[in-house]
Design a protein around this motif. Structure first.
Motif, PDB file in Angstrom:
ATOM      1  N   TYR A 131       0.834  -1.209   0.000  1.00 38.65           N
ATOM      2  CA  TYR A 131       0.000   0.000   0.000  1.00 38.65           C
ATOM      3  C   TYR A 131       0.866   1.256   0.000  1.00 38.65           C
ATOM      4  O   TYR A 131       0.583   2.216  -0.718  1.00 38.65           O
ATOM      5  CB  TYR A 131      -0.928  -0.019   1.214  1.00 38.65           C
ATOM      6  CG  TYR A 131      -1.695   1.269   1.391  1.00 38.65           C
ATOM      7  CD1 TYR A 131      -2.794   1.557   0.578  1.00 38.65           C
ATOM      8  CD2 TYR A 131      -1.324   2.193   2.372  1.00 38.65           C
ATOM      9  CE1 TYR A 131      -3.501   2.742   0.727  1.00 38.65           C
ATOM     10  CE2 TYR A 131      -2.020   3.380   2.521  1.00 38.65           C
ATOM     11  CZ  TYR A 131      -3.114   3.649   1.704  1.00 38.65           C
ATOM     12  OH  TYR A 131      -3.798   4.827   1.856  1.00 38.65           O
ATOM     13  N   PHE A 132       1.921   1.237   0.833  1.00 41.73           N
ATOM     14  CA  PHE A 132       2.843   2.370   0.845  1.00 41.73           C
ATOM     15  C   PHE A 132       3.508   2.551  -0.518  1.00 41.73           C
ATOM     16  O   PHE A 132       3.684   3.681  -1.001  1.00 41.73           O
ATOM     17  CB  PHE A 132       3.909   2.184   1.924  1.00 41.73           C
ATOM     18  CG  PHE A 132       3.398   2.462   3.308  1.00 41.73           C
ATOM     19  CD1 PHE A 132       2.293   3.267   3.506  1.00 41.73           C
ATOM     20  CD2 PHE A 132       4.027   1.921   4.420  1.00 41.73           C
ATOM     21  CE1 PHE A 132       1.811   3.526   4.782  1.00 41.73           C
ATOM     22  CE2 PHE A 132       3.557   2.170   5.698  1.00 41.73           C
ATOM     23  CZ  PHE A 132       2.440   2.989   5.876  1.00 41.73           C
ATOM     24  N   ALA A 133       3.899   1.459  -1.143  1.00 38.69           N
ATOM     25  CA  ALA A 133       4.538   1.543  -2.451  1.00 38.69           C
ATOM     26  C   ALA A 133       3.583   2.131  -3.492  1.00 38.69           C
ATOM     27  O   ALA A 133       3.985   2.941  -4.332  1.00 38.69           O
ATOM     28  CB  ALA A 133       5.019   0.158  -2.884  1.00 38.69           C
ATOM     29  N   TRP A 134       2.330   1.722  -3.432  1.00 39.90           N
ATOM     30  CA  TRP A 134       1.343   2.264  -4.371  1.00 39.90           C
ATOM     31  C   TRP A 134       1.083   3.736  -4.111  1.00 39.90           C
ATOM     32  O   TRP A 134       0.926   4.530  -5.048  1.00 39.90           O
ATOM     33  CB  TRP A 134       0.050   1.477  -4.262  1.00 39.90           C
ATOM     34  CG  TRP A 134      -1.062   2.018  -5.111  1.00 39.90           C
ATOM     35  CD1 TRP A 134      -2.114   2.797  -4.712  1.00 39.90           C
ATOM     36  CD2 TRP A 134      -1.219   1.838  -6.522  1.00 39.90           C
ATOM     37  NE1 TRP A 134      -2.924   3.107  -5.768  1.00 39.90           N
ATOM     38  CE2 TRP A 134      -2.400   2.532  -6.907  1.00 39.90           C
ATOM     39  CE3 TRP A 134      -0.478   1.157  -7.501  1.00 39.90           C
ATOM     40  CZ2 TRP A 134      -2.851   2.544  -8.218  1.00 39.90           C
ATOM     41  CZ3 TRP A 134      -0.941   1.186  -8.800  1.00 39.90           C
ATOM     42  CH2 TRP A 134      -2.110   1.875  -9.157  1.00 39.90           C
ATOM     43  N   SER A 135       1.075   4.127  -2.825  1.00 39.78           N
ATOM     44  CA  SER A 135       0.829   5.527  -2.480  1.00 39.78           C
ATOM     45  C   SER A 135       2.007   6.417  -2.852  1.00 39.78           C
ATOM     46  O   SER A 135       1.824   7.595  -3.175  1.00 39.78           O
ATOM     47  CB  SER A 135       0.534   5.663  -0.983  1.00 39.78           C
ATOM     48  OG  SER A 135      -0.585   4.874  -0.615  1.00 39.78           O
ATOM     49  N   LEU A 136       3.223   5.836  -2.805  1.00 38.47           N
ATOM     50  CA  LEU A 136       4.432   6.611  -3.061  1.00 38.47           C
ATOM     51  C   LEU A 136       5.074   6.231  -4.396  1.00 38.47           C
ATOM     52  O   LEU A 136       6.279   6.331  -4.568  1.00 38.47           O
ATOM     53  CB  LEU A 136       5.449   6.399  -1.932  1.00 38.47           C
ATOM     54  CG  LEU A 136       4.959   6.729  -0.521  1.00 38.47           C
ATOM     55  CD1 LEU A 136       6.017   6.343   0.511  1.00 38.47           C
ATOM     56  CD2 LEU A 136       4.624   8.215  -0.410  1.00 38.47           C
ATOM     57  N   ARG A 137       4.240   5.782  -5.352  1.00 36.08           N
ATOM     58  CA  ARG A 137       4.794   5.283  -6.618  1.00 36.08           C
ATOM     59  C   ARG A 137       5.448   6.382  -7.441  1.00 36.08           C
ATOM     60  O   ARG A 137       6.205   6.100  -8.368  1.00 36.08           O
ATOM     61  CB  ARG A 137       3.711   4.586  -7.439  1.00 36.08           C
ATOM     62  CG  ARG A 137       2.538   5.469  -7.785  1.00 36.08           C
ATOM     63  CD  ARG A 137       1.446   4.636  -8.434  1.00 36.08           C
ATOM     64  NE  ARG A 137       0.297   5.451  -8.839  1.00 36.08           N
ATOM     65  CZ  ARG A 137      -0.683   5.814  -8.014  1.00 36.08           C
ATOM     66  NH1 ARG A 137      -0.650   5.432  -6.740  1.00 36.08           N
ATOM     67  NH2 ARG A 137      -1.694   6.542  -8.451  1.00 36.08           N
ATOM     68  N   SER A 138       5.149   7.656  -7.113  1.00 40.25           N
ATOM     69  CA  SER A 138       5.809   8.750  -7.824  1.00 40.25           C
ATOM     70  C   SER A 138       7.219   9.013  -7.318  1.00 40.25           C
ATOM     71  O   SER A 138       8.007   9.680  -8.000  1.00 40.25           O
ATOM     72  CB  SER A 138       4.980  10.037  -7.694  1.00 40.25           C
ATOM     73  OG  SER A 138       4.818  10.388  -6.329  1.00 40.25           O
TER      74      SER A 138
END
Length: 208
Positions: free
Chosen positions: A128-135
């Motif tokens: 979830y963190f990776a998806w939220s911080l994918r930028s």
């Protein structure tokens, strides 16, 4: 006057030497303790079932001791409600501790399921963190770590209950080995840095 000036000039050098010796001793202590932990971790990896049973018995004994502590505290609790609450907690801790001590197989199975749950939750959170911080640039590492946690949880769950015999001891051994090696590296780095930056002490008789 010159004697006082010479004594004042020697005090910082003496204090720096004392600090240098203290840092060297601290680094040596870290290396020794780290070496012991690394040896214990390597032994746990060689005998995962034995280490798993040891960890389970340790948890059971800790819960039993906590139960007796709540029994002792119940006599000093304010009011009958406080005493009743302490007694309830004591019963819960004692029963859980005794079950873990009497039936180590059930203990290993329970702790393994807890480990599976932990890795599964960790994997979901990291993804979830990776998806939220994918930028951001470092999102890939979080995604990889989350995927590995989910894969490990899946492997442990698919192999359950056979994995209960070695999972806890293996993870415990890896943790001890990693902690020991890190302490050795930190201790060696502290000693190396201290030796490289240690000041030269002047001799008071020659001034060299």
């Amino acid at each position: 006057m010159s004697t006082d000036t010479q004594a004042e000039s020697e005090m910082p050098a003496t204090s720096e030497v004392s600090l240098s010796n203290a840092l060297q001793n601290e680094g040596r202590t870290l290396m020794v303790v780290g070496g012991l932990l690394a040896v214990l971790g390597f032994g746990a990896l060689l005998f995962p079932l034995l280490s798993s049973l040891s960890v389970g018995l340790f948890f059971g004994a800790a819960l039993a001791v906590a139960g007796f502590a709540h029994v002792a505290h119940a006599f000093s609790a304010p009011g009958w409600k406080g005493a009743l609450g302490e007694i309830v907690l004591a019963v819960v801790f004692l029963v859980a501790g005794l079950v873990m001590l009497v039936n180590p197989v059930l203990t290993l199975a329970t702790l393994t399921l807890l480990i599976v749950s932990y890795f599964a939750v960790e994997g979901v959170v990291l993804l979830y963190f990776a998806w939220s911080l994918r930028s951001d640039r470092g999102w890939v590492w979080s995604a990889v770590s989350g995927a590995l946690s989910l894969a490990l949880a899946g492997l442990l769950f698919v192999g359950f209950p056979a994995t209960a015999a070695w999972a806890l001891g293996l993870l415990f051994g890896v943790n001890l080995l990693a902690t020991g090696l890190s302490m050795i590296v930190v201790g060696n780095g502290a000693r190396t840095t201290d030796v490289a930056s240690s000041p030269s002490v002047t001799r008071p008789d020659t001034g060299v």
